[in-house]
Design a protein around this motif. Structure first.
Motif, PDB file in Angstrom:
ATOM      1  N   ARG A  86       0.817  -1.214   0.000  1.00 23.17           N
ATOM      2  CA  ARG A  86       0.000   0.000   0.000  1.00 23.17           C
ATOM      3  C   ARG A  86       0.853   1.269   0.000  1.00 23.17           C
ATOM      4  O   ARG A  86       0.454   2.287  -0.565  1.00 23.17           O
ATOM      5  N   THR A  87       2.028   1.225   0.602  1.00 19.65           N
ATOM      6  CA  THR A  87       2.905   2.405   0.549  1.00 19.65           C
ATOM      7  C   THR A  87       3.412   2.632  -0.874  1.00 19.65           C
ATOM      8  O   THR A  87       3.617   3.780  -1.292  1.00 19.65           O
ATOM      9  N   GLU A  88       3.607   1.536  -1.617  1.00 17.17           N
ATOM     10  CA  GLU A  88       4.022   1.670  -3.017  1.00 17.17           C
ATOM     11  C   GLU A  88       2.907   2.293  -3.847  1.00 17.17           C
ATOM     12  O   GLU A  88       3.166   3.075  -4.776  1.00 17.17           O
ATOM     13  N   ILE A  89       1.665   1.952  -3.533  1.00 15.61           N
ATOM     14  CA  ILE A  89       0.530   2.545  -4.249  1.00 15.61           C
ATOM     15  C   ILE A  89       0.503   4.048  -4.024  1.00 15.61           C
ATOM     16  O   ILE A  89       0.376   4.836  -4.973  1.00 15.61           O
ATOM     17  N   GLU A  90       0.626   4.465  -2.754  1.00 22.50           N
ATOM     18  CA  GLU A  90       0.603   5.893  -2.449  1.00 22.50           C
ATOM     19  C   GLU A  90       1.754   6.614  -3.136  1.00 22.50           C
ATOM     20  O   GLU A  90       1.577   7.715  -3.689  1.00 22.50           O
ATOM     21  N   ALA A  91       2.931   6.020  -3.095  1.00 22.43           N
ATOM     22  CA  ALA A  91       4.092   6.648  -3.724  1.00 22.43           C
ATOM     23  C   ALA A  91       3.898   6.773  -5.227  1.00 22.43           C
ATOM     24  O   ALA A  91       4.276   7.786  -5.833  1.00 22.43           O
ATOM     25  N   ALA A  92       3.305   5.756  -5.841  1.00 27.99           N
ATOM     26  CA  ALA A  92       3.074   5.803  -7.285  1.00 27.99           C
ATOM     27  C   ALA A  92       2.103   6.909  -7.662  1.00 27.99           C
ATOM     28  O   ALA A  92       2.257   7.559  -8.705  1.00 27.99           O
ATOM     29  N   TYR A  93       1.111   7.134  -6.821  1.00 27.10           N
ATOM     30  CA  TYR A  93       0.178   8.226  -7.078  1.00 27.10           C
ATOM     31  C   TYR A  93       0.837   9.595  -6.936  1.00 27.10           C
ATOM     32  O   TYR A  93       0.661  10.475  -7.774  1.00 27.10           O
ATOM     33  N   TRP A  94       1.565   9.802  -5.825  1.00 26.40           N
ATOM     34  CA  TRP A  94       1.887  11.163  -5.402  1.00 26.40           C
ATOM     35  C   TRP A  94       3.334  11.576  -5.574  1.00 26.40           C
ATOM     36  O   TRP A  94       3.625  12.775  -5.467  1.00 26.40           O
ATOM     37  N   SER A  95       4.258  10.657  -5.770  1.00 24.05           N
ATOM     38  CA  SER A  95       5.666  11.044  -5.843  1.00 24.05           C
ATOM     39  C   SER A  95       5.916  11.970  -7.032  1.00 24.05           C
ATOM     40  O   SER A  95       5.416  11.743  -8.132  1.00 24.05           O
ATOM     41  N   GLY A  96       6.724  13.002  -6.792  1.00 26.20           N
ATOM     42  CA  GLY A  96       7.042  13.942  -7.863  1.00 26.20           C
ATOM     43  C   GLY A  96       5.818  14.732  -8.295  1.00 26.20           C
ATOM     44  O   GLY A  96       4.936  15.039  -7.500  1.00 26.20           O
ATOM     45  N   ASP A  97       5.754  15.063  -9.569  1.00 28.86           N
ATOM     46  CA  ASP A  97       4.630  15.835 -10.103  1.00 28.86           C
ATOM     47  C   ASP A  97       3.753  14.948 -10.991  1.00 28.86           C
ATOM     48  O   ASP A  97       3.371  15.316 -12.095  1.00 28.86           O
ATOM     49  N   ARG A  98       3.406  13.776 -10.475  1.00 26.49           N
ATOM     50  CA  ARG A  98       2.686  12.794 -11.289  1.00 26.49           C
ATOM     51  C   ARG A  98       1.190  13.015 -11.327  1.00 26.49           C
ATOM     52  O   ARG A  98       0.516  12.601 -12.266  1.00 26.49           O
ATOM     53  N   SER A  99       0.623  13.621 -10.275  1.00 23.40           N
ATOM     54  CA  SER A  99      -0.826  13.701 -10.204  1.00 23.40           C
ATOM     55  C   SER A  99      -1.244  14.891  -9.353  1.00 23.40           C
ATOM     56  O   SER A  99      -0.421  15.548  -8.722  1.00 23.40           O
ATOM     57  N   PHE A 100      -2.535  15.131  -9.352  1.00 21.87           N
ATOM     58  CA  PHE A 100      -3.107  16.166  -8.502  1.00 21.87           C
ATOM     59  C   PHE A 100      -4.528  15.751  -8.172  1.00 21.87           C
ATOM     60  O   PHE A 100      -5.115  14.882  -8.832  1.00 21.87           O
ATOM     61  N   GLU A 101      -5.089  16.362  -7.137  1.00 21.91           N
ATOM     62  CA  GLU A 101      -6.470  16.069  -6.759  1.00 21.91           C
ATOM     63  C   GLU A 101      -7.369  17.211  -7.211  1.00 21.91           C
ATOM     64  O   GLU A 101      -7.037  18.384  -6.999  1.00 21.91           O
ATOM     65  N   TYR A 102      -8.501  16.858  -7.820  1.00 22.22           N
ATOM     66  CA  TYR A 102      -9.433  17.896  -8.249  1.00 22.22           C
ATOM     67  C   TYR A 102     -10.813  17.280  -8.400  1.00 22.22           C
ATOM     68  O   TYR A 102     -10.997  16.062  -8.264  1.00 22.22           O
ATOM     69  N   TRP A 103     -11.791  18.146  -8.686  1.00 21.16           N
ATOM     70  CA  TRP A 103     -13.178  17.704  -8.831  1.00 21.16           C
ATOM     71  C   TRP A 103     -13.408  17.212 -10.248  1.00 21.16           C
ATOM     72  O   TRP A 103     -13.406  17.974 -11.197  1.00 21.16           O
ATOM     73  N   SER A 104     -13.609  15.915 -10.377  1.00 21.78           N
ATOM     74  CA  SER A 104     -13.901  15.274 -11.659  1.00 21.78           C
ATOM     75  C   SER A 104     -15.236  14.560 -11.496  1.00 21.78           C
ATOM     76  O   SER A 104     -16.271  15.202 -11.382  1.00 21.78           O
ATOM     77  N   HIS A 105     -15.228  13.224 -11.456  1.00 24.27           N
ATOM     78  CA  HIS A 105     -16.465  12.499 -11.137  1.00 24.27           C
ATOM     79  C   HIS A 105     -16.909  12.850  -9.717  1.00 24.27           C
ATOM     80  O   HIS A 105     -18.093  12.923  -9.410  1.00 24.27           O
ATOM     81  N   ALA A 106     -15.944  13.003  -8.873  1.00 22.39           N
ATOM     82  CA  ALA A 106     -16.086  13.513  -7.500  1.00 22.39           C
ATOM     83  C   ALA A 106     -14.697  14.027  -7.167  1.00 22.39           C
ATOM     84  O   ALA A 106     -13.972  14.430  -8.072  1.00 22.39           O
TER      85      ALA A 106
END
Length: 394
Positions: A74-94
């Motif tokens: 699960r820590t690898e999942i979080e790192a894959a999402y958030w490490s560096g400038d890979r993603s951001f959170e915003y209002w899409s489907h929710a």
């Protein structure tokens, strides 16, 4: 605006099963191509992964890659999402995790938020500027670190700093770069988003066109309503860009509404092994309930917010996907190192083995070593499931 109701007759007709397999492959649940690029590739493929506060086996955004890629750390999942400038959170489907490449596509929504007031909250320009100054001088911060998230009243009784940073988030001056203890961590967009993406400001119609194309690719085949729901667009917005989206009209057996498909998906018939797994209720395969019923003949809704006496399948019932079909559901919980199947329902005896496999795999992933069935109203199915569990555990 293009009148999609007067489009030429579809050149491609799909059976129910063909459409279902296209959907499963597009969602990374059929064949190996959806698994080769890991969590990062999966996020780009799906285009959005919904966030939610509920955590039973794990949080929903962790369950999405688990269901497709298996028992990742699960820590690898979080790192894959958030490490560096890979993603951001915003209002899409929710509230969703989005690949950073999609930043320009939401320029239309950021502009719309700037054009109207939000939440009926009053906010002084000084409070807004103070939050931006803190982020500029101190780096990424949570709402608590910015001065506190609440005034001490009800849920929406936000502090001025919380109102300011959420407004800046919606406007696009601030970005949520990750979650820490489920709190948003905010940073300035100029620091968090790569400069070429930050400078890219497509017109509204172009944003919507690209989002519709992305949604079509992520779903494989979809109706106008499906395409609109994916990123919470209006059907009129979808209609205005469909002809230029690159999606092609198709006819699907049993679907009463016109549909469109990703041409790349049509060009290569789906092949490969089906995943057997439990699905989060917030999984993009099933988050649209009418679409789920149309594709799988499976009626499902989240009952976490339904009063306990009115629940039918349980607090966080997770559908079971096996052989490309939804064949049951389970409401799970953890008690120490035991995964408890608080309530189980299955379509028939053939679902007992995949249900047992899915329960054992999920148990192992979250650190449990045993599985206990608490309730299954069909006595014969309960016996069959317990027999399979004994066999797997034996």
């Amino acid at each position: 605006m293009t009148d999609v109701t007067s489009r030429p007759r579809s050149v491609t007709a799909l059976s129910r099963d063909e459409a279902r397999r296209l959907v499963l492959r597009a969602q990374g649940l059929l064949g190996a191509d959806g698994r080769r690029a890991g969590v990062r590739g999966l996020l780009r493929r799906l285009g959005s992964v919904q966030l939610d506060t509920i955590s039973v086996l794990a949080r929903s955004h962790e369950l999405i890659p688990y269901s497709r890629l298996g028992a990742l750390d699960r820590t690898e999942i979080e790192a894959a999402y958030w490490s560096g400038d890979r993603s951001f959170e915003y209002w899409s489907h929710a509230a969703c995790i989005l690949p950073v490449e999609e930043w320009p596509l939401f320029a239309f929504r950021r502009r719309a938020y700037r054009a109207r007031p939000h939440w009926h909250h009053e906010l002084s320009p000084a409070a807004y500027d103070a939050v931006l100054t803190q982020l500029r001088e101190r780096g990424p911060l949570t709402a608590s670190q910015l001065g506190g998230a609440k005034n001490g009243g009800e849920w929406w009784d936000w502090s001025a700093s919380k109102i300011a940073v959420e407004r800046a988030l919606m406007y696009g001056e601030v970005v949520c770069t990750r979650r820490s203890g489920w709190k948003r961590v905010y940073d300035l967009a100029e620091r968090a988003i790569p400069a070429p993406l930050l400078a890219d400001e497509p017109e509204d119609a172009e944003c919507v066109r690209r989002l519709v194309a992305q949604a079509g690719a992520a779903m494989g085949v979809a109706t106008r309503a499906d395409l609109a729901d994916h990123h919470r667009l209006k059907t009129a917005q979808v209609d205005a860009v469909l002809a230029d989206s690159g999606l092609v009209p198709v006819e699907v057996e049993g679907w009463s509404k016109p549909a469109w498909a990703d041409p790349a998906a049509l060009a290569a018939p789906p092949r490969g092994r089906h995943r057997t797994t439990l699905l989060s209720p917030f999984d993009s395969l099933i988050w649209d309930r009418p679409r789920t019923e149309r594709i799988f003949g499976f009626t499902h809704r989240l009952e976490a917010y339904v009063p306990r006496p009115q629940r039918i399948h349980g607090y966080f019932a997770m559908p079971l996907l096996s052989g490309g079909r939804l064949v049951g559901r389970v409401d799970p919980a953890r008690e120490g190192t035991t995964l408890v199947a608080r309530q189980v329902s299955m379509d028939g005896p053939k679902a007992a083995r995949p249900m047992a496999r899915a329960l054992f795999e999920a148990a192992s992933w979250v650190g449990c070593d045993t599985v206990r069935v608490e309730r299954c109203d069909d006595t014969a199915l309960a016996t069959a499931l317990r027999r399979e569990l004994i066999h797997l555990g034996g």
